[in-house]
Design a protein around this motif. Structure first.
Motif, PDB file in Angstrom:
ATOM      1  N   ASP A 152      50.879  36.071  43.451  1.00  0.00           N
ATOM      2  CA  ASP A 152      51.023  35.494  42.132  1.00  0.00           C
ATOM      3  C   ASP A 152      50.224  36.349  41.138  1.00  0.00           C
ATOM      4  OD1 ASP A 152      51.594  33.016  40.376  1.00  0.00           O
ATOM      5  OD2 ASP A 152      49.406  33.248  40.245  1.00  0.00           O
ATOM      6  N   TYR A 153      50.814  36.639  39.979  1.00  0.00           N
ATOM      7  CA  TYR A 153      50.139  37.478  38.979  1.00  0.00           C
ATOM      8  C   TYR A 153      48.782  36.888  38.592  1.00  0.00           C
ATOM      9  CZ  TYR A 153      48.867  39.433  34.472  1.00  0.00           C
ATOM     10  OH  TYR A 153      48.163  40.003  33.445  1.00  0.00           O
ATOM     11  N   GLN A 154      48.737  35.589  38.343  1.00  0.00           N
ATOM     12  CA  GLN A 154      47.492  34.937  37.940  1.00  0.00           C
ATOM     13  C   GLN A 154      46.406  35.141  38.992  1.00  0.00           C
ATOM     14  OE1 GLN A 154      47.750  30.847  36.456  1.00  0.00           O
ATOM     15  NE2 GLN A 154      46.101  30.333  37.853  1.00  0.00           N
ATOM     16  N   GLU A 155      46.750  34.944  40.259  1.00  0.00           N
ATOM     17  CA  GLU A 155      45.766  35.115  41.327  1.00  0.00           C
ATOM     18  C   GLU A 155      45.329  36.571  41.430  1.00  0.00           C
ATOM     19  OE1 GLU A 155      45.108  34.065  45.975  1.00  0.00           O
ATOM     20  OE2 GLU A 155      45.569  32.567  44.456  1.00  0.00           O
ATOM     21  N   GLU A 156      46.255  37.486  41.284  1.00  0.00           N
ATOM     22  CA  GLU A 156      45.901  38.912  41.342  1.00  0.00           C
ATOM     23  C   GLU A 156      44.961  39.285  40.197  1.00  0.00           C
ATOM     24  OE1 GLU A 156      45.875  42.659  43.153  1.00  0.00           O
ATOM     25  OE2 GLU A 156      46.593  40.730  43.904  1.00  0.00           O
ATOM     26  N   LEU A 157      45.221  38.756  39.013  1.00  0.00           N
ATOM     27  CA  LEU A 157      44.345  39.029  37.868  1.00  0.00           C
ATOM     28  C   LEU A 157      42.935  38.498  38.138  1.00  0.00           C
ATOM     29  CD1 LEU A 157      43.867  40.066  35.012  1.00  0.00           C
ATOM     30  CD2 LEU A 157      44.773  37.883  34.157  1.00  0.00           C
ATOM     31  N   HIS A 158      42.833  37.295  38.677  1.00  0.00           N
ATOM     32  CA  HIS A 158      41.517  36.743  38.984  1.00  0.00           C
ATOM     33  C   HIS A 158      40.830  37.509  40.107  1.00  0.00           C
ATOM     34  CE1 HIS A 158      43.298  33.307  36.772  1.00  0.00           C
ATOM     35  NE2 HIS A 158      42.161  33.465  36.143  1.00  0.00           N
ATOM     36  N   ARG A 159      41.603  37.989  41.063  1.00  0.00           N
ATOM     37  CA  ARG A 159      41.034  38.815  42.140  1.00  0.00           C
ATOM     38  C   ARG A 159      40.399  40.067  41.540  1.00  0.00           C
ATOM     39  NH1 ARG A 159      41.597  38.980  47.471  1.00  0.00           N
ATOM     40  NH2 ARG A 159      43.328  37.495  47.445  1.00  0.00           N
ATOM     41  N   VAL A 160      41.082  40.693  40.616  1.00  0.00           N
ATOM     42  CA  VAL A 160      40.563  41.920  40.010  1.00  0.00           C
ATOM     43  C   VAL A 160      39.339  41.618  39.148  1.00  0.00           C
ATOM     44  CG1 VAL A 160      41.115  43.813  38.428  1.00  0.00           C
ATOM     45  CG2 VAL A 160      42.780  43.107  40.150  1.00  0.00           C
ATOM     46  N   ILE A 161      39.383  40.517  38.410  1.00  0.00           N
ATOM     47  CA  ILE A 161      38.236  40.134  37.581  1.00  0.00           C
ATOM     48  C   ILE A 161      36.986  39.973  38.450  1.00  0.00           C
ATOM     49  CG2 ILE A 161      37.252  38.201  36.258  1.00  0.00           C
ATOM     50  CD1 ILE A 161      40.070  37.900  34.941  1.00  0.00           C
TER      51      ILE A 161
ATOM     52  N   LEU B  94      37.072  47.870  32.922  1.00  0.00           N
ATOM     53  CA  LEU B  94      38.359  48.191  32.327  1.00  0.00           C
ATOM     54  C   LEU B  94      39.429  47.798  33.337  1.00  0.00           C
ATOM     55  CD1 LEU B  94      39.525  49.639  29.797  1.00  0.00           C
ATOM     56  CD2 LEU B  94      39.497  51.740  31.152  1.00  0.00           C
ATOM     57  N   ILE B  95      40.340  46.915  32.928  1.00  0.00           N
ATOM     58  CA  ILE B  95      41.385  46.408  33.827  1.00  0.00           C
ATOM     59  C   ILE B  95      42.749  46.756  33.265  1.00  0.00           C
ATOM     60  CG2 ILE B  95      42.463  44.339  34.792  1.00  0.00           C
ATOM     61  CD1 ILE B  95      39.711  43.031  34.829  1.00  0.00           C
ATOM     62  N   SER B  96      43.553  47.449  34.078  1.00  0.00           N
ATOM     63  CA  SER B  96      44.929  47.768  33.693  1.00  0.00           C
ATOM     64  C   SER B  96      45.837  46.602  34.070  1.00  0.00           C
ATOM     65  CB  SER B  96      45.419  49.028  34.385  1.00  0.00           C
ATOM     66  OG  SER B  96      46.812  49.161  34.154  1.00  0.00           O
ATOM     67  N   LEU B  97      46.357  45.932  33.060  1.00  0.00           N
ATOM     68  CA  LEU B  97      47.282  44.828  33.325  1.00  0.00           C
ATOM     69  C   LEU B  97      48.579  45.334  33.934  1.00  0.00           C
ATOM     70  CD1 LEU B  97      46.694  42.600  30.165  1.00  0.00           C
ATOM     71  CD2 LEU B  97      45.710  42.373  32.461  1.00  0.00           C
ATOM     72  N   ASP B  98      48.981  46.572  33.611  1.00  0.00           N
ATOM     73  CA  ASP B  98      50.178  47.156  34.222  1.00  0.00           C
ATOM     74  C   ASP B  98      50.009  47.249  35.741  1.00  0.00           C
ATOM     75  OD1 ASP B  98      51.301  47.569  31.678  1.00  0.00           O
ATOM     76  OD2 ASP B  98      50.583  49.650  31.562  1.00  0.00           O
ATOM     77  N   THR B  99      48.859  47.747  36.182  1.00  0.00           N
ATOM     78  CA  THR B  99      48.620  47.896  37.615  1.00  0.00           C
ATOM     79  C   THR B  99      48.442  46.542  38.286  1.00  0.00           C
ATOM     80  OG1 THR B  99      47.683  50.094  37.296  1.00  0.00           O
ATOM     81  CG2 THR B  99      47.163  48.990  39.361  1.00  0.00           C
ATOM     82  N   VAL B 100      47.791  45.606  37.610  1.00  0.00           N
ATOM     83  CA  VAL B 100      47.659  44.254  38.172  1.00  0.00           C
ATOM     84  C   VAL B 100      49.047  43.665  38.417  1.00  0.00           C
ATOM     85  CG1 VAL B 100      46.877  41.894  37.720  1.00  0.00           C
ATOM     86  CG2 VAL B 100      45.371  43.815  37.186  1.00  0.00           C
ATOM     87  N   LYS B 101      49.943  43.819  37.446  1.00  0.00           N
ATOM     88  CA  LYS B 101      51.314  43.298  37.605  1.00  0.00           C
ATOM     89  C   LYS B 101      52.049  43.990  38.745  1.00  0.00           C
ATOM     90  CE  LYS B 101      51.808  41.952  32.823  1.00  0.00           C
ATOM     91  NZ  LYS B 101      52.209  42.371  31.496  1.00  0.00           N
ATOM     92  N   SER B 102      51.955  45.316  38.813  1.00  0.00           N
ATOM     93  CA  SER B 102      52.669  46.027  39.878  1.00  0.00           C
ATOM     94  C   SER B 102      52.075  45.705  41.251  1.00  0.00           C
ATOM     95  CB  SER B 102      52.715  47.530  39.611  1.00  0.00           C
ATOM     96  OG  SER B 102      51.436  48.094  39.626  1.00  0.00           O
ATOM     97  N   ASN B 103      50.749  45.543  41.339  1.00  0.00           N
ATOM     98  CA  ASN B 103      50.135  45.159  42.616  1.00  0.00           C
ATOM     99  C   ASN B 103      50.557  43.754  43.031  1.00  0.00           C
ATOM    100  OD1 ASN B 103      48.844  47.597  42.860  1.00  0.00           O
ATOM    101  ND2 ASN B 103      46.830  46.837  42.264  1.00  0.00           N
ATOM    102  N   ALA B 104      50.641  42.851  42.073  1.00  0.00           N
ATOM    103  CA  ALA B 104      51.086  41.492  42.392  1.00  0.00           C
ATOM    104  C   ALA B 104      52.493  41.525  42.989  1.00  0.00           C
ATOM    105  CB  ALA B 104      51.034  40.613  41.149  1.00  0.00           C
ATOM    106  N   ARG B 105      53.369  42.321  42.383  1.00  0.00           N
ATOM    107  CA  ARG B 105      54.741  42.442  42.924  1.00  0.00           C
ATOM    108  C   ARG B 105      54.722  43.105  44.298  1.00  0.00           C
ATOM    109  NH1 ARG B 105      55.967  43.832  37.543  1.00  0.00           N
ATOM    110  NH2 ARG B 105      55.839  46.034  38.076  1.00  0.00           N
TER     111      ARG B 105
END
Length: 149
Positions: free
Chosen positions: A95-104, A79-90
């Motif tokens: 970069d949001y894309q890289e942070e999303l892939h890191r979490v994946i 389960l991945i929270s896109l809200d938290t991925v976005k806030s962590n990227a900031r």
């Protein structure tokens, strides 16, 4: 099978075939095969509720991994929270894309046996994430995006 779903958020636009191959390649580096992986993207409310209900944690997180692996075959729900991925990227100026892939890949690394509860384990996890991201960039080329257009 590797599946991607969304719950009360828009499904991120990912190059799913590329991501699936990448996940399989990373798992194989740890001597693992990929079984059934289910990624469910959600919002902060959902991940907080799940964290409270299943882990007795009262905080937001970017990913929760439920391990259903058997032997060398990794399986599980993530389960991945896109809200938290976005806030962590900031917060970390990523970069949001890289942070999303890191979490994946973070969830996959947990299923492969890595943990991040101590400082030493967290450092090993970060290194493994960085190496996996390098592999992904090498596979697709530095200038290409992994988001569907």
């Amino acid at each position: 099978m590797i599946a991607f779903y969304a719950d009360e958020v828009e499904l991120p636009s990912l190059r799913k075939r590329t991501i699936r191959r990448w996940i399989e390649e990373v798992a194989s580096q740890y001597g693992k095969e990929v079984g059934d992986l289910c990624y469910q993207f959600c919002n902060d409310d959902r991940i907080l509720q799940t964290n409270q209900d299943f882990l007795n944690h009262d905080y937001y997180t970017d990913i929760i991994t439920f391990d259903e692996s058997k032997g060398n075959v990794i399986s599980g729900d993530m389960l991945i929270s896109l809200d938290t991925v976005k806030s962590n990227a900031r917060q970390y100026n990523h970069d949001y894309q890289e942070e999303l892939h890191r979490v994946i890949i973070h969830g996959v690394l947990h299923l492969c046996g890595l943990d991040d509860t101590s400082d030493e384990e967290e450092e090993r996890m970060r290194h493994a994430e960085d190496e996996a991201l390098k592999l992904l960039r090498k596979d697709i080329g530095e200038d290409e995006t992994l988001l569907d257009e």
